[in-house]
Design an enzyme around this catalytic site. Sequence first.
Site, PDB file in Angstrom:
ATOM      1  CG  ASP A   9      44.436  40.425  50.706  1.00  0.00           C
ATOM      2  OD1 ASP A   9      45.075  40.858  49.216  1.00  0.00           O
ATOM      3  OD2 ASP A   9      44.835  41.386  51.641  1.00  0.00           O
ATOM      4  CG  ASP A 111      43.519  42.432  45.436  1.00  0.00           C
ATOM      5  OD1 ASP A 111      42.859  43.108  45.884  1.00  0.00           O
ATOM      6  OD2 ASP A 111      44.671  42.865  46.110  1.00  0.00           O
ATOM      7  CD  GLU A 112      41.560  42.805  50.414  1.00  0.00           C
ATOM      8  OE1 GLU A 112      39.899  42.221  51.540  1.00  0.00           O
ATOM      9  OE2 GLU A 112      41.790  43.533  50.476  1.00  0.00           O
TER      10      GLU A 112
END
Length: 400
Positions: A9, A111-112
Amino acid sequence: MERLVLHIDVNNAFLSWTAVDMIKKGYKKDIREEVSVIGGHAHSRRGVVLAKSTPAKKKGIKTGETMYQALLKDKNVKSYPPNFDVYQKMSSDMFELLYKYSPDIEKFSIDECFLEFTNVKYLYKNVNDFAKLISNDIKKTLGFTVNIGIGNNKLCAKMASNFSKPDKIHTLFNDEIQNKMWPLDVSELLWIGKKTSLKLRELNINTIGDLAKADEALLRRFFKNQASKMRMHANGIDYDPVVESVSKNASIGKSITFMEDTNDLNKIFKTFEMLTDQVASKLRKEKKYACGISINLKSSYFKTYSKQRKLKNPTNNTKVILENAKELFEEVYSGEDVRLVGVTTYNFVDSLTHQLSIFESEDNIKEELTIDKTIDEIRGKFGDTIISSASVYKNKKEKK
DNA sequence: TCTGGGGTCCTAGGACCC
DNA sequence: TCTGGGGTCCTAGGACCC
């Protein structure tokens, strides 16, 4: 064999990525070290905080609140606009780096992601060192930090990466669940949002541990089919596999909040033209045809309405989608002030199987497709902003 | 608190058929 | 014109995530 899963993350993704981009462009300061946020203008209704720096977090500024509220907490907070092209690039750079370590990666958002370590573990000493290796590589190569959570399944990995930030690696193995997860507030559990945690609290279920030990029959009365899943999650049980994501969207849509509420049909339809144009264009870029169209609107009072429709013939044609969107809108609209409108397409197929209705000729369809293609080509050459709305498209057609 | 924009998934209820 | 019950499919709305 016990599974090992990582959740990776990016810390304050939009803000970190903007910082890295600014530094790359020669900006001397690092906005990650200032009280700063990514968001809109304070006076605009779209001025919400999309991301915040660690110093901003210390001032009590939260993601999702308005810029106005953020300014009350620190009147010197610096705000920077989001740049989604930059974010897309940073994101794909990161995924490219991660694929060097394992092919078993599931994107969870820009973003993960989840990474299944089980299948590559024989290549590395242990999972902790593996996580450190990745974390350091991202920091050194790309210039931003990540949190990594390690667990025996996706849920625990995801919960672990959330423990404390930034730039941390945490574990939440099966034998750590009681100590590390059960004391947490029940609203911290993945998929337990505001409404559900409120209901749980009424049942005197306040921590994740309370939920883990709660009476299943009682839960079932209030949460129906969700009950057993909720309780399993609270016990750290999750069988969901890491599936390689080939970015298979189930829907593509666009929506926008007006600068001020409106009941001006002309303005609303113009907005539908703009939204439809962007949606159709994206469909064509991905070579998809939609069999379903839906529109949604939000009233001044935040009540939402939606209306959907299945199409006889799949389409990615701007005009067809727009006409349907307008009709759907008229079917739900009662004349009140509108805050937001949106268009979404869904139910995709990869190829066109067009059955001619008696009203349309083959030529008609060909012409529509040619117009779309021309617009896409111009955009390809000069960028998306060159033709900005469907009104332009209409003019073009009239000239022919 | 005065609330963006992109999504996914679930559910209750209605339509329709047998 | 009143009426059962089961199955399937569709839709609107809501809850959740980032």
